[in-house]
Enzyme design. Sequence first.
Site, mmCIF file in Angstrom:
data_model
loop_
_atom_site.group_PDB
_atom_site.id
_atom_site.type_symbol
_atom_site.label_atom_id
_atom_site.label_comp_id
_atom_site.label_asym_id
_atom_site.label_seq_id
_atom_site.Cartn_x
_atom_site.Cartn_y
_atom_site.Cartn_z
ATOM 1 N N ASP A 30 20.689 -45.425 -21.622
ATOM 2 C CA ASP A 30 19.846 -45.925 -20.533
ATOM 3 C C ASP A 30 20.394 -47.283 -20.101
ATOM 4 O OD1 ASP A 30 16.472 -45.247 -19.922
ATOM 5 O OD2 ASP A 30 17.456 -47.001 -19.052
ATOM 6 N N ALA A 83 17.799 -41.197 -13.431
ATOM 7 C CA ALA A 83 17.904 -41.011 -11.980
ATOM 8 C C ALA A 83 16.939 -41.955 -11.282
ATOM 9 C CB ALA A 83 17.541 -39.583 -11.589
ATOM 10 N N TYR A 149 16.111 -37.904 -1.885
ATOM 11 C CA TYR A 149 15.848 -37.732 -3.319
ATOM 12 C C TYR A 149 15.954 -36.253 -3.703
ATOM 13 C CZ TYR A 149 13.131 -36.953 -7.521
ATOM 14 O OH TYR A 149 12.720 -36.503 -8.746
ATOM 15 N N PHE A 177 6.593 -30.470 -11.004
ATOM 16 C CA PHE A 177 5.619 -30.771 -9.964
ATOM 17 C C PHE A 177 5.107 -32.201 -10.246
ATOM 18 C CE2 PHE A 177 5.421 -27.155 -7.087
ATOM 19 C CZ PHE A 177 6.484 -26.450 -7.624
HETATM 20 N N1 UFG Z 1 -1.536 -41.101 -3.133
HETATM 21 C C1 UFG Z 1 -2.547 -41.917 -2.666
HETATM 22 N N2 UFG Z 1 -2.544 -43.226 -3.052
HETATM 23 C C2 UFG Z 1 -1.607 -43.749 -3.894
HETATM 24 C C3 UFG Z 1 -0.581 -42.898 -4.371
HETATM 25 C C4 UFG Z 1 -0.576 -41.576 -3.957
HETATM 26 O O1 UFG Z 1 -3.426 -41.488 -1.899
HETATM 27 O O2 UFG Z 1 -1.672 -44.947 -4.210
HETATM 28 C C5 UFG Z 1 -1.526 -39.684 -2.723
HETATM 29 C C6 UFG Z 1 -0.256 -39.298 -1.985
HETATM 30 O O3 UFG Z 1 -0.352 -39.606 -0.609
HETATM 31 C C7 UFG Z 1 -0.184 -37.814 -2.296
HETATM 32 C C8 UFG Z 1 -0.768 -37.703 -3.716
HETATM 33 O O4 UFG Z 1 -1.555 -38.886 -3.876
HETATM 34 O O5 UFG Z 1 -1.002 -37.121 -1.410
HETATM 35 C C9 UFG Z 1 0.269 -37.635 -4.807
HETATM 36 O O6 UFG Z 1 1.190 -38.700 -4.631
HETATM 37 P P1 UFG Z 1 2.213 -39.181 -5.767
HETATM 38 O O7 UFG Z 1 2.985 -40.336 -5.194
HETATM 39 O O8 UFG Z 1 1.493 -39.405 -7.045
HETATM 40 O O9 UFG Z 1 3.142 -37.918 -5.976
HETATM 41 P P2 UFG Z 1 4.029 -37.100 -4.914
HETATM 42 O O10 UFG Z 1 3.376 -35.774 -4.770
HETATM 43 O O11 UFG Z 1 4.273 -37.857 -3.670
HETATM 44 O O12 UFG Z 1 5.436 -37.077 -5.640
HETATM 45 C C10 UFG Z 1 5.741 -36.227 -6.715
HETATM 46 C C11 UFG Z 1 6.794 -36.892 -7.594
HETATM 47 C C12 UFG Z 1 8.083 -37.061 -6.824
HETATM 48 C C13 UFG Z 1 8.510 -35.747 -6.274
HETATM 49 C C14 UFG Z 1 7.408 -35.117 -5.461
HETATM 50 C C15 UFG Z 1 7.749 -33.731 -5.031
HETATM 51 O O13 UFG Z 1 6.342 -38.128 -8.040
HETATM 52 O O14 UFG Z 1 9.082 -37.570 -7.672
HETATM 53 O O15 UFG Z 1 6.222 -35.022 -6.227
HETATM 54 O O16 UFG Z 1 7.278 -33.520 -3.770
HETATM 55 F F1 UFG Z 1 9.576 -35.883 -5.467
#
Ligand code: UFG
Length: 332
Positions: A30, A83, A149, A177
């Site tokens: 790392d 990554a 990404y 997921f």
């Molecule tokens: N969200 C909020 N407030 C926050 C953070 C997130 O409302 O402070 C919402 C986002 O808009 C989304 C949901 O919560 O609707 C989930 O968001 P996350 O950021 O927790 O996760 P993502 O689904 O965006 O991302 C995840 C992984 C990524 C990956 C992606 C695949 O963290 O690495 O799924 O689509 F790329």
Amino acid sequence: MILVTGGAGYIGSHNVIALLDAGYDVVIFDNLELGHIETVQTLKSLDLKGKVVDFIQGDLKNFEDIKDVFSKHEIKAVIHFAAYSQVAESMKNPQKYYENNVEGTLNLLNAMVENSVKRIVFSSTAATYGEPVYTPIDENHPQNPINPYGETKLKIEKIMDEFDEKYGLKSVRLRYFNVAGADSLNRVGEWHDPETHLIPNILKSTFGGGKTFQMFGTDYKTIDGTCVRDYINVEDLANAHVKALNYLENGGKTNFFNLGTNTGNSVKEVFSVCEKVTGKKIPVDIQPRREGDPAILVADNTKAKNILGWIPQKTLEDSILSAYNWEKKLSK
Ligand code: UFG
């Protein structure tokens, strides 16, 4: 010994524990840019079943760094987490993602080939599927990433196919997921700065000085207007990696699996479980949609169940409770 790249990070550190529990010795590689030395120290001090945790600080972008690991240790297989993984950052700075994720992985694969190491379990993502054309998403779903990404992770999957064809290097690509929760004994957990993920952001807002939680988008075509995601517990996820490693050790061919629960939860549902677990009324600030968020992402995990024999055990509440315990520790 198993080489774990990115073993000082969130998902990598839980995997180190799962590997030690399964009886493997581990060497962590790392660069500590996003991983934490404190995490390494915790993992080194565990002494689980007398198994060894070694640590080498180095960067996959430097071929000599990773080559060195193979000359110092008898590596039997690799689990590759190192990554960059922030979607928004990847849209602003794609080159950073291609250099680190793709070129770094190429260095790793080349070092493996040079040392006749033929097994790798790779941290891929649901982001390789892009905007869903049907749901739940199985492994036959088209892969059309909508951000750099996801594109870097898909490129790596393709490179791994080529390395199998040319060098007989077998890979298992695990498409995660939404990973959630922390170690149930509270030894390691999610520790990002800045934090962008939903559950830690809701929980952080409950501590003194924490920012009010921002909910992005309440006008999606979903059960309650907020985005639906499939939250997979990080310990369940770690166990899937051990199973994938065993699959390769038993002569399994190159393969790929979705890691999720087959169930979706909306942002509002997650929020209300957080209120239940913390016993607090959490203030919320409703914001417009966040760019690039698909409405619904839910996994079909049948293939991982059938071939790896992997069945996730933890509930969303388990994940939120362990994440809360971890946030309490971080906030001290
Ligand atoms: N969200 C909020 N407030 C926050 C953070 C997130 O409302 O402070 C919402 C986002 O808009 C989304 C949901 O919560 O609707 C989930 O968001 P996350 O950021 O927790 O996760 P993502 O689904 O965006 O991302 C995840 C992984 C990524 C990956 C992606 C695949 O963290 O690495 O799924 O689509 F790329």
